[in-house]
Scaffold this motif. Structure first.
Motif, PDB file in Angstrom:
ATOM      1  N   SER A  12      92.251  33.476  53.123  1.00 25.81           N
ATOM      2  CA  SER A  12      92.637  32.151  52.663  1.00 25.81           C
ATOM      3  C   SER A  12      94.162  31.969  52.728  1.00 25.81           C
ATOM      4  O   SER A  12      94.656  30.971  53.262  1.00 25.81           O
ATOM      5  CB  SER A  12      92.101  31.968  51.237  1.00 25.81           C
ATOM      6  OG  SER A  12      92.687  30.853  50.628  1.00 25.81           O
ATOM      7  N   HIS A  68      91.241  23.210  50.146  1.00 21.97           N
ATOM      8  CA  HIS A  68      92.325  24.139  49.774  1.00 21.97           C
ATOM      9  C   HIS A  68      92.229  24.515  48.309  1.00 21.97           C
ATOM     10  O   HIS A  68      92.579  23.736  47.432  1.00 21.97           O
ATOM     11  CB  HIS A  68      93.687  23.507  50.094  1.00 21.97           C
ATOM     12  CG  HIS A  68      93.775  23.072  51.528  1.00 21.97           C
ATOM     13  ND1 HIS A  68      94.119  23.938  52.532  1.00 21.97           N
ATOM     14  CD2 HIS A  68      93.482  21.886  52.116  1.00 21.97           C
ATOM     15  CE1 HIS A  68      94.059  23.297  53.686  1.00 21.97           C
ATOM     16  NE2 HIS A  68      93.674  22.058  53.470  1.00 21.97           N
ATOM     17  N   VAL A  82      93.638  27.374  47.014  1.00 21.21           N
ATOM     18  CA  VAL A  82      94.941  27.909  46.602  1.00 21.21           C
ATOM     19  C   VAL A  82      95.979  27.434  47.611  1.00 21.21           C
ATOM     20  O   VAL A  82      95.632  26.973  48.707  1.00 21.21           O
ATOM     21  CB  VAL A  82      94.932  29.464  46.562  1.00 21.21           C
ATOM     22  CG1 VAL A  82      94.003  29.977  45.468  1.00 21.21           C
ATOM     23  CG2 VAL A  82      94.560  30.039  47.920  1.00 21.21           C
ATOM     24  N   LYS A  83      97.280  27.539  47.235  1.00 18.17           N
ATOM     25  CA  LYS A  83      98.338  27.209  48.189  1.00 18.17           C
ATOM     26  C   LYS A  83      98.498  28.379  49.154  1.00 18.17           C
ATOM     27  O   LYS A  83      98.557  29.533  48.730  1.00 18.17           O
ATOM     28  CB  LYS A  83      99.658  26.979  47.447  1.00 18.17           C
ATOM     29  CG  LYS A  83      99.647  25.728  46.581  1.00 18.17           C
ATOM     30  CD  LYS A  83     100.895  25.649  45.745  1.00 18.17           C
ATOM     31  CE  LYS A  83     100.785  24.486  44.763  1.00 18.17           C
ATOM     32  NZ  LYS A  83     101.815  24.580  43.709  1.00 18.17           N
ATOM     33  N   GLY A  84      98.550  28.090  50.423  1.00 18.17           N
ATOM     34  CA  GLY A  84      98.628  29.172  51.396  1.00 18.17           C
ATOM     35  C   GLY A  84      99.740  28.985  52.397  1.00 18.17           C
ATOM     36  O   GLY A  84     100.698  28.244  52.154  1.00 18.17           O
ATOM     37  N   PHE A  85      99.603  29.658  53.507  1.00 20.95           N
ATOM     38  CA  PHE A  85     100.646  29.701  54.537  1.00 20.95           C
ATOM     39  C   PHE A  85      99.984  29.663  55.904  1.00 20.95           C
ATOM     40  O   PHE A  85      98.775  29.765  56.016  1.00 20.95           O
ATOM     41  CB  PHE A  85     101.442  31.019  54.404  1.00 20.95           C
ATOM     42  CG  PHE A  85     101.964  31.249  53.032  1.00 20.95           C
ATOM     43  CD1 PHE A  85     103.215  30.789  52.668  1.00 20.95           C
ATOM     44  CD2 PHE A  85     101.184  31.887  52.072  1.00 20.95           C
ATOM     45  CE1 PHE A  85     103.699  30.979  51.375  1.00 20.95           C
ATOM     46  CE2 PHE A  85     101.656  32.083  50.785  1.00 20.95           C
ATOM     47  CZ  PHE A  85     102.913  31.624  50.438  1.00 20.95           C
ATOM     48  N   LEU A 131      96.531  28.615  55.226  1.00 18.37           N
ATOM     49  CA  LEU A 131      96.823  27.431  54.413  1.00 18.37           C
ATOM     50  C   LEU A 131      95.965  27.326  53.161  1.00 18.37           C
ATOM     51  O   LEU A 131      95.660  26.234  52.675  1.00 18.37           O
ATOM     52  CB  LEU A 131      96.676  26.158  55.272  1.00 18.37           C
ATOM     53  CG  LEU A 131      97.698  26.117  56.414  1.00 18.37           C
ATOM     54  CD1 LEU A 131      97.241  25.198  57.519  1.00 18.37           C
ATOM     55  CD2 LEU A 131      99.064  25.716  55.903  1.00 18.37           C
ATOM     56  N   GLY A 132      95.544  28.479  52.629  1.00 14.18           N
ATOM     57  CA  GLY A 132      94.776  28.467  51.383  1.00 14.18           C
ATOM     58  C   GLY A 132      93.368  27.951  51.569  1.00 14.18           C
ATOM     59  O   GLY A 132      92.766  27.405  50.639  1.00 14.18           O
ATOM     60  N   SER A 133      92.846  28.126  52.797  1.00  8.63           N
ATOM     61  CA  SER A 133      91.554  27.511  53.104  1.00  8.63           C
ATOM     62  C   SER A 133      90.637  28.493  53.801  1.00  8.63           C
ATOM     63  O   SER A 133      91.051  29.209  54.716  1.00  8.63           O
ATOM     64  CB  SER A 133      91.806  26.300  54.009  1.00  8.63           C
ATOM     65  OG  SER A 133      90.598  25.858  54.577  1.00  8.63           O
ATOM     66  N   ARG A 181     100.801  38.998  47.324  1.00 12.42           N
ATOM     67  CA  ARG A 181     100.293  37.721  46.787  1.00 12.42           C
ATOM     68  C   ARG A 181      98.808  37.825  46.448  1.00 12.42           C
ATOM     69  O   ARG A 181      98.353  37.277  45.435  1.00 12.42           O
ATOM     70  CB  ARG A 181     100.518  36.584  47.790  1.00 12.42           C
ATOM     71  CG  ARG A 181     101.981  36.221  47.969  1.00 12.42           C
ATOM     72  CD  ARG A 181     102.111  34.943  48.805  1.00 12.42           C
ATOM     73  NE  ARG A 181     103.497  34.682  49.168  1.00 12.42           N
ATOM     74  CZ  ARG A 181     104.411  34.125  48.354  1.00 12.42           C
ATOM     75  NH1 ARG A 181     104.087  33.765  47.129  1.00 12.42           N
ATOM     76  NH2 ARG A 181     105.647  33.941  48.775  1.00 12.42           N
TER      77      ARG A 181
END
Ligand SMILES: *Cc1c(COP(=O)(O)O)cnc(C)c1O
Length: 409
Positions: free
Chosen positions: A252, A264, A266-269, A256-258, A111
């Motif tokens: 990031s 945020h 980007v979208k994260g996990f 959680l993209g942070s 990713r």
């Protein structure tokens, strides 16, 4: 894209492999060979012994756990950054980002390189299912390429034929603790503008032409599953890279993209390495080289004791320093041999019994006309013998002895 593998020097070739300090003296070997020729009826030989590994460092591990409890910084606490720095240094790499598993390390590496739907990623047909699962999970197509019959690692001679305009990356797997043929793989990748992500989940501390696993591609994924060469007290993983931008994206993506709280980009996990695991792993890292040397000694002893047995012992490329995550032989009549060893108290494993292209979940990967003869031929013949740091010589001799007497009737 930045050049890969500046640390792999062609000039050093295989000559840098250090002399194995684990040479067994003649008297000890004679004693062990005598033991193998007439092994005891039974002896409990576990496949791995995690208890013994922890006993030697029990006080330090307890202190590390107590330290986390005192600070109560359980998520992304001080021990995570400390372990990331120590592990990056161990791998001769600039950055390390702790995650919750080897699977996540592979997935987030893809990713971070913007690899996803519509892309193809080449990897070894003979690997643990997680390598392929991670590629599939980002929406890319895993393209399996057969392995070399001697080392079971990705066969560089078969890669070009698998490259299409959609190919974005190659994931060589350092299977059983032996680095893949990285010079040839990196050369192909450079010629086609591909990303190279090492699956180093079985190869902590291994070397290729003197350079550590983890420093051989654009990024590398490690697993700290308890039975790996460096294991946590549960699941954990790490991505190692020299690229500061990839490291920043990984920090990031895992959180959680942070990188700034509640912001945020980007979208994260949620894929963070727990502080508790990082604290324990920092302790265990100090023993890793010694543990790997112990594994090499055990492998050498198996090689010597099984030299005349009708089984194929593992082959090691002269380019590598192997860390023997697993010691895998090939044997005729494997299932009966396995039962014979089990009756003598010896636990064995098979890595892996069903190739990925024959698994129901991934049978779509077995595309028309594709063949994996090396993987398919090896699958019914491979057998992993007991292997762990500090394995007693007597247990190695017992195992070798029961293999020898299986074939001598
Ligand atoms: C263990 C392993 C993984 C996955 O690691 P987990 O931490 O179990 O997710 C990936 N690839 C290989 C080759 C492995 O051995």
């Amino acid at each position: 894209m930045t050049a890969v593998s500046s640390r792999i020097s062609g000039a050093t070739n295989g000559a840098v492999r250090p002399v194995d300090a684990s040479v067994i003296d003649d008297a000890s070997f004679a004693r062990l060979r005598a033991m193998a020729s007439l092994p005891a009826a039974t002896m409990d030989v576990p496949f791995v012994d995690l208890g013994a590994a922890h006993a030697a460092q029990r006080d330090q591990i307890d202190q590390a756990i107590a330290g986390v409890l005192e600070r109560s910084d359980f998520v992304l606490g001080a021990a995570v950054e400390a372990f990331e720095q120590a592990f990056a240094a161990f791998c001769d790499a600039k950055h390390a980002v702790g995650v919750d598993s080897g699977f996540s390390a592979l997935e987030l590496s893809l990713r971070a390189h913007d690899i996803g739907a519509g892309d193809e990623v080449i990897t070894a047909a003979n690997t643990f299912v997680a390598t392929v699962g991670a590629i599939d999970n980002v929406g890319a197509l895993p393209v399996l390429v057969d392995v070399r019959p001697d080392t079971y690692t990705l066969d560089p001679d078969r890669i070009e034929a698998a490259i299409t305009p959609a190919t974005r990356a190659i994931i060589p797997v350092h299977l059983y603790g032996q680095p893949a043929q990285m010079a040839a793989i990196n050369e192909i990748a450079a010629a086609h503008g591909l990303v190279v992500i090492e699956d180093a989940c079985q190869a902590h501390g291994a070397r290729y032409r003197g350079a550590r696993a983890g420093s051989l591609g654009h990024a590398a994924a490690f697993s700290f599953y308890p039975a790996k060469n460096l294991g946590a007290l549960g699941d954990g993983g790490m991505v190692v890279t020299d690229d500061p931008e990839i490291a920043r994206r990984l920090r990031s993506l895992r959180n959680l993209g942070s990188t700034t709280k509640y912001q945020h980009d980007v979208k994260g996990f949620n894929r963070r390495l727990d502080t508790l695991h990082a604290a324990v792993l920092s302790v265990k890292l100090t023993r890793l080289d010694a543990d790997n040397a112990s594994r090499r000694r055990t492998a050498r002893l198996y090689d010597m004791l099984l030299a005349d047995a009708p089984v194929q012992t593992p082959r090691t490329s002269r380019d590598v320093e192997h860390v023997h995550h697993l010691y895998v032989i090939q044997a005729d009549d494997r299932e009966r041999l396995r039962e014979h060893l089990s009756a003598a108290g010896i636990a064995t494993g098979i890595h892996y019994p069903i190739p990925i292209h024959r698994q129901p979940a991934y049978d779509a990967l077995a595309r028309a006309g594709e063949r994996y003869p090396v993987t398919d031929t090896a699958a019914p013949r491979i057998l992993s013998l007991p292997m762990y740091p500090g394995m007693p010589d007597a247990a190695v001799a017992h195992t070798a002895g029961w293999i020898i007497n299986f074939y001598s009737g």
